[in-house]
Design an enzyme around this catalytic site. Structure first.
Site, mmCIF file in Angstrom:
data_model
loop_
_atom_site.group_PDB
_atom_site.id
_atom_site.type_symbol
_atom_site.label_atom_id
_atom_site.label_comp_id
_atom_site.label_asym_id
_atom_site.label_seq_id
_atom_site.Cartn_x
_atom_site.Cartn_y
_atom_site.Cartn_z
ATOM 1 N N PRO A 1 -10.776 -8.517 3.690
ATOM 2 C CA PRO A 1 -10.284 -9.449 2.666
ATOM 3 C C PRO A 1 -11.189 -9.542 1.441
ATOM 4 O O PRO A 1 -10.710 -9.681 0.315
ATOM 5 C CB PRO A 1 -10.214 -10.788 3.417
ATOM 6 C CG PRO A 1 -9.991 -10.410 4.842
ATOM 7 C CD PRO A 1 -10.750 -9.129 5.037
ATOM 8 N N ILE B 1 -3.618 -3.150 6.539
ATOM 9 C CA ILE B 1 -3.719 -2.111 7.560
ATOM 10 C C ILE B 1 -2.327 -1.593 7.936
ATOM 11 O O ILE B 1 -1.521 -2.320 8.527
ATOM 12 C CB ILE B 1 -4.435 -2.642 8.824
ATOM 13 C CG1 ILE B 1 -5.748 -3.340 8.447
ATOM 14 C CG2 ILE B 1 -4.648 -1.516 9.817
ATOM 15 C CD1 ILE B 1 -6.765 -2.461 7.758
ATOM 16 N N ALA C 1 -7.605 11.796 4.622
ATOM 17 C CA ALA C 1 -6.385 11.090 4.230
ATOM 18 C C ALA C 1 -6.048 11.323 2.763
ATOM 19 O O ALA C 1 -4.884 11.521 2.401
ATOM 20 C CB ALA C 1 -6.551 9.599 4.508
ATOM 21 N N GLU D 1 -6.687 4.086 -0.347
ATOM 22 C CA GLU D 1 -7.543 5.266 -0.149
ATOM 23 C C GLU D 1 -8.370 5.584 -1.394
ATOM 24 O O GLU D 1 -8.610 6.736 -1.740
ATOM 25 C CB GLU D 1 -6.705 6.501 0.238
ATOM 26 C CG GLU D 1 -5.676 6.272 1.332
ATOM 27 C CD GLU D 1 -6.292 6.144 2.706
ATOM 28 O OE1 GLU D 1 -7.532 6.234 2.818
ATOM 29 O OE2 GLU D 1 -5.545 5.937 3.667
ATOM 30 N N HIS E 1 -7.172 4.323 -8.445
ATOM 31 C CA HIS E 1 -7.133 5.306 -9.540
ATOM 32 C C HIS E 1 -8.458 5.303 -10.310
ATOM 33 O O HIS E 1 -9.009 6.360 -10.630
ATOM 34 C CB HIS E 1 -5.970 4.941 -10.471
ATOM 35 C CG HIS E 1 -5.686 5.948 -11.531
ATOM 36 N ND1 HIS E 1 -5.178 7.193 -11.256
ATOM 37 C CD2 HIS E 1 -5.829 5.888 -12.886
ATOM 38 C CE1 HIS E 1 -5.007 7.867 -12.386
ATOM 39 N NE2 HIS E 1 -5.408 7.094 -13.384
#
Length: 392
Positions: free
Chosen positions: A142, A171, A251, A372, A375
């Protein structure tokens, strides 16, 4: 009426000639599955904020979960280009489908395969590969997203077990997961990975509601309140942020391929619509402004394809750097979200309708451009690689 013209899948620079027959067969098998299982159901799922039924087991059946995991642990032992092509076809269906496969593959199976014990590999990987078991990955908190080194989740050595406390947020697969690979700090402040199982007392997974993005995907939290984790569930072969960051590299690589699929879906739809929609006495594809858009879409897709193909070659040779992966993730997601937005305009008012994929892809990609690594964070990773000066 829906527009999914397979004959329009772009290969402007003859990139298929650089793929093996196995690559093409894998891509086609996943494409066929997406056409039959995802396309007919994805709009209803996204509109109703529900996931596709039995998605993980269906992904397991087509070999989309951990395809590069060795066969002895339930994977297919495929190369990294095969993995990328699988992600591309899944995201042509929907980012939620690719996200589910990406988390299972790169964020759960990858760390167990790379950093787990032999017992952990044999216990978890075959069931994760088949979709019988669903995994999630806990890094973001968080209060800490782009700065994982400041994580607050921690565990203590209690002699015969570890005691885990903390919380993770945003998640994918959390409400459905059977296990979660969690990254937490030990008593020395060093980051380590733990496998937490559904049913462990004090472990809860509240669902996140009211999303405008990835609506066909289950998202939630991972909350740990004095969770007793067996010592054999510690990932023994990595300490520090190298563990979770290497998962993110895998990923991010898959994402850089996946978003090409979303862009292709929007591009193909726009091309066909522009040929059929008539205004002022002719097809709108005959107007210069529309041709400008379409030409730019195809150019950017082709550049992204070439970027991913070479990155896949580097990854197969274990030469792909984290900064190179960051560049591809940042470039290709921005490419895809721009194409989703601009192609929606080609369809005018029809572009907001569920029968067409543009608004769904555009909304999904708002998440993909953030998760992930945002930008802007990927921009700074490239900047650090260029200058050697940390701007974080």
């Amino acid at each position: 009426m829906s527009y999914y013209p397979l004959t329009s899948i772009p290969d402007y620079y003859g990139i298929d000639a650089l793929l093996t027959e196995e690559h093409k067969l894998i891509r086609q098998s996943v494409r066929d599955w997406v056409e039959s299982f995802v396309m007919p159901n994805i709009d209803e799922a996204a509109q109703n904020h529900t996931d596709l039924p039995n998605l993980m087991k269906e992904l397991g059946k087509i070999g989309a979960l951990g395809p590069y995991i060795p066969e002895e642990y339930g994977g297919s032992g495929l190369d990294q280009i095969s993995y990328g092509l699988i992600m591309q076809e899944l995201e042509r269906g929907d980012s939620a489908v690719r996200s589910a496969a990406s988390v299972q593959s790169s964020l759960v199976m990858f760390p167990i395969n790379e950093f787990g014990s032999e017992e952990q590999k044999r216990k978890y990987l075959p069931k994760l590969a088949s979709g019988e078991m669903i995994g999630s990955f806990g890094l973001t908190e968080p209060n800490h997203g782009s700065d994982p080194s400041s994580m607050e989740t921690y565990f203590k050595d209690m002699g015969d077990h570890y005691l885990l406390n903390g919380a993770k947020m945003w998640i994918t697969n959390s409400p459905l997961c059977d296990i979660a690979v969690i990254w937490a700090k030990n008593e020395e402040g060093k980051v380590q990975g733990l496998i937490v199982e559904r049913g462990m007392e004090g472990f809860t997974t509240p669902e996140t509601h009211n999303k405008w993005s990835l609506r066909a995907s289950k998202t939630g939290e991972l909350v740990f309140n004095d969770v007793k984790v067996p010592k054999e569930n510690l990932l023994p072969n990595v300490t520090g942020l190298k563990g979770p960051l290497s998962c993110l590299n895998s990923a991010r690589y898959g994402i850089s391929w996946g978003v090409i699929g979303a862009a292709i879906d929007c591009y193909c739809t726009a091309v066909q619509y522009s040929k059929e929609r008539k205004q002022f006495g002719k097809a709108i594809g005959g107007f210069q402004l529309q041709q400008k858009k379409l030409a730019e879409f195809l150019t950017e897709i082709t550049k992204a394809q070439l970027l991913c193909l070479q990155l896949g070659n580097l990854k197969n040779d274990h030469k792909a750097s984290p900064a190179q992966i960051s560049m591809a993730k940042r470039n290709n997601v921005k490419m895809a979200i721009d194409i989703a937005r601009e192609s929606r305009q080609i369809l005018g008012g029809m572009g907001i309708m569920g029968e067409f994929p543009m608004m769904r892809h555009a909304a999904n990609l708002e998440s993909v451009i953030t998760y992930e690594g945002t930008h802007d964070v990927h921009l700074l990773i490239t900047g650090l690689d260029i200058t050697g000066i940390n701007a974080f």
